[in-house]
Design a protein around this motif. Structure first.
Motif, PDB file in Angstrom:
ATOM      1  N   LYS A  48     -15.758  -3.711   3.275  1.00  0.00           N
ATOM      2  CA  LYS A  48     -14.632  -4.498   2.768  1.00  0.00           C
ATOM      3  C   LYS A  48     -13.863  -3.699   1.719  1.00  0.00           C
ATOM      4  O   LYS A  48     -14.395  -2.797   1.074  1.00  0.00           O
ATOM      5  CB  LYS A  48     -15.136  -5.811   2.168  1.00  0.00           C
ATOM      6  N   GLN A  49     -12.597  -4.046   1.554  1.00  0.00           N
ATOM      7  CA  GLN A  49     -11.803  -3.376   0.522  1.00  0.00           C
ATOM      8  C   GLN A  49     -12.423  -3.683  -0.845  1.00  0.00           C
ATOM      9  O   GLN A  49     -13.018  -4.737  -1.040  1.00  0.00           O
ATOM     10  CB  GLN A  49     -10.334  -3.806   0.624  1.00  0.00           C
ATOM     11  N   GLU A 105      -2.499 -10.274   1.179  1.00  0.00           N
ATOM     12  CA  GLU A 105      -3.870  -9.987   0.786  1.00  0.00           C
ATOM     13  C   GLU A 105      -3.954  -8.530   0.354  1.00  0.00           C
ATOM     14  O   GLU A 105      -3.035  -7.748   0.585  1.00  0.00           O
ATOM     15  CB  GLU A 105      -4.852 -10.268   1.927  1.00  0.00           C
ATOM     16  N   CYS A 116       0.874  -1.172   0.000  1.00  0.00           N
ATOM     17  CA  CYS A 116       0.000   0.000   0.000  1.00  0.00           C
ATOM     18  C   CYS A 116       0.911   1.221   0.000  1.00  0.00           C
ATOM     19  O   CYS A 116       1.448   1.628   1.039  1.00  0.00           O
ATOM     20  CB  CYS A 116      -0.901  -0.017   1.235  1.00  0.00           C
ATOM     21  N   THR A 140      -9.853 -11.323  -2.571  1.00  0.00           N
ATOM     22  CA  THR A 140      -8.976 -11.452  -1.399  1.00  0.00           C
ATOM     23  C   THR A 140      -7.535 -11.050  -1.706  1.00  0.00           C
ATOM     24  O   THR A 140      -6.822 -10.561  -0.841  1.00  0.00           O
ATOM     25  CB  THR A 140      -8.961 -12.902  -0.879  1.00  0.00           C
ATOM     26  N   LYS A 175     -13.618   6.396   0.312  1.00  0.00           N
ATOM     27  CA  LYS A 175     -14.263   5.260   0.976  1.00  0.00           C
ATOM     28  C   LYS A 175     -15.790   5.324   0.888  1.00  0.00           C
ATOM     29  O   LYS A 175     -16.463   4.316   1.081  1.00  0.00           O
ATOM     30  CB  LYS A 175     -13.811   5.178   2.435  1.00  0.00           C
ATOM     31  N   THR A 222       2.027  -7.251   2.193  1.00  0.00           N
ATOM     32  CA  THR A 222       0.969  -8.145   2.658  1.00  0.00           C
ATOM     33  C   THR A 222       0.646  -9.146   1.563  1.00  0.00           C
ATOM     34  O   THR A 222       0.918  -8.912   0.382  1.00  0.00           O
ATOM     35  CB  THR A 222      -0.305  -7.363   3.018  1.00  0.00           C
ATOM     36  N   LYS A 251      -6.271  -3.076   3.034  1.00  0.00           N
ATOM     37  CA  LYS A 251      -7.626  -2.853   3.538  1.00  0.00           C
ATOM     38  C   LYS A 251      -7.979  -1.374   3.675  1.00  0.00           C
ATOM     39  O   LYS A 251      -9.110  -1.034   4.037  1.00  0.00           O
ATOM     40  CB  LYS A 251      -7.792  -3.558   4.890  1.00  0.00           C
ATOM     41  N   THR A 252      -7.031  -0.486   3.394  1.00  0.00           N
ATOM     42  CA  THR A 252      -7.265   0.949   3.495  1.00  0.00           C
ATOM     43  C   THR A 252      -6.847   1.627   2.192  1.00  0.00           C
ATOM     44  O   THR A 252      -6.072   1.058   1.417  1.00  0.00           O
ATOM     45  CB  THR A 252      -6.470   1.556   4.666  1.00  0.00           C
ATOM     46  N   TRP A 266     -16.825   2.869  -1.592  1.00  0.00           N
ATOM     47  CA  TRP A 266     -16.479   1.474  -1.338  1.00  0.00           C
ATOM     48  C   TRP A 266     -17.730   0.676  -0.946  1.00  0.00           C
ATOM     49  O   TRP A 266     -18.772   1.266  -0.613  1.00  0.00           O
ATOM     50  CB  TRP A 266     -15.436   1.386  -0.229  1.00  0.00           C
TER      51      TRP A 266
END
Length: 338
Positions: A260-261, A179, A166, A271, A252, A177, A182-183, A255
């Motif tokens: 969820k992302q 996965e 990220c 995922t 966001k 990561t 998530k942000t 979103w």
């Protein structure tokens, strides 16, 4: 932070031994996969492809010599007619519609249309000695890393170092990561694909495109781990970096309502655990071996280069003919997100 400053900050400014780092612009984006689905048009899901312009639907390894059949390449080094490809990233909005996320060039490579940054290494990325010897890939060599069907962390353990970053700014290289982030990521999401570095020394491919290569039996490539006896030949480490320009999708409020992302691979994976990449070797003659045996860091004076404008001119025809750039109700191929 610019790459040169990033390197210098880590004490890597002085030229030493063989590490290649170069940009490749987009060759094409199409629902084709001549490694996993040869002859199938269209293939199951959308890919973004770089490299030589002999890329096509079939690419029979017995007859398709990329270096001889290609007339141009989207990569900086003109001897590299290899093809590299990954799935494509999509944004899934709150209303369920999907939009392709564009790729962007890294700093120092501005003007490159989409594409990736490619590394070939003899040792860990930040090992300035780069003293190890490796055997370059042979004509006809192919491999695949990752599994399109994986959806869990336990499954993803089968592969090492398929990661996401990220990006907070251009110099962000950690944390990684396995996965999707998530942000929101201010400078985009970098996808990293590191291929296995040990070869059985015999087979140029295998039925699943994986069994002829392996990871070190202990440790990692970066730690100098030894190759297993079944795969004793040490290969260069290939790393692909793709920066997905997610800035337009960082609000966001757009979103999914469940929090969820919102990003999904074109294979339907929300995922990130199915991250995968394909490689078909296509370097001209022994250019890659000479570069790996050379004594340069990041640059390669023994190789010929072309301008970014020349890279951008290389392309292949649209062989599928489908819309993948509009806001879509489903992913190309009518794939559902799961």
């Amino acid at each position: 932070m610019k790459w040169n400053s990033f390197v210098a900050a880590l004490g890597l400014a002085a030229p030493t031994s063989a590490l290649l780092r170069f940009g490749c612009s987009k060759l094409t984006i199409q629902r084709l996969d001549p490694l996993v689905n040869p002859g199938q048009n269209p293939s199951t899901h959308l890919h973004q492809i770089i490299g030589g312009n002999s890329f096509n639907v079939t690419m029979d390894p017995k007859t398709h010599d990329l270096a001889k059949l290609s007339t141009c390449t989207t990569c900086q080094f003109t001897e590299d007619f290899s093809n590299y490809w990954t799935a494509v990233l999509y944004f899934k909005a709150k209303n369920g519609t999907l939009k392709r996320v564009p790729q962007r060039a890294q700093q120092g490579m501005e003007g490159t249309q989409g594409g990736m940054v490619v590394y070939y290494m003899t040792d860990a990325l930040f090992d300035t000695a780069q003293k190890s010897k490796v055997t370059a890939f042979k004509p006809g060599f192919r491999m695949l890393i990752g599994d399109v069907n994986y959806r869990s962390r336990d499954e993803a353990r089968d592969f090492r170092q398929l990661t996401f970053i990220c990006m907070q700014n251009e110099g962000t290289r950690a944390p990684e990561t396995v996965e999707f982030p998530k942000t929101p990521c201010p400078a985009g999401i970098m996808a990293n694909h590191r291929f296995p570095t040990c070869w059985d020394g015999v087979n140029l491919d295998s039925p699943n495109h994986r069994d002829h290569v392996a990871y070190p039996e202990s440790g990692t490539f970066e730690s100098g781990g030894p190759c297993p006896s079944t795969h004793p030949v040490r290969l260069p480490q290939i790393l692909l970096e793709t920066v997905w320009d997610t800035k337009a999708f960082n609000n966001k409020a757009d979103w999914p309502a469940d929090g969820k992302q919102p990003f999904v691979w074109s294979s339907g994976d929300g995922t990130g655990y199915s991250s995968h990449a394909d490689y078909v070797f296509g370097w001209k003659d022994d250019a890659l071996q000479k570069a790996m045996d050379g004594h340069t860091y990041v640059t390669a004076p023994m190789l010929k280069t072309q301008t970014i404008a020349q890279q951008n001119k290389c392309s292949v025809p649209d062989m599928v003919g489908e819309d993948f750039d509009s806001w879509l109700p489903k992913l190309p191929g009518d794939i559902m997100v799961n």
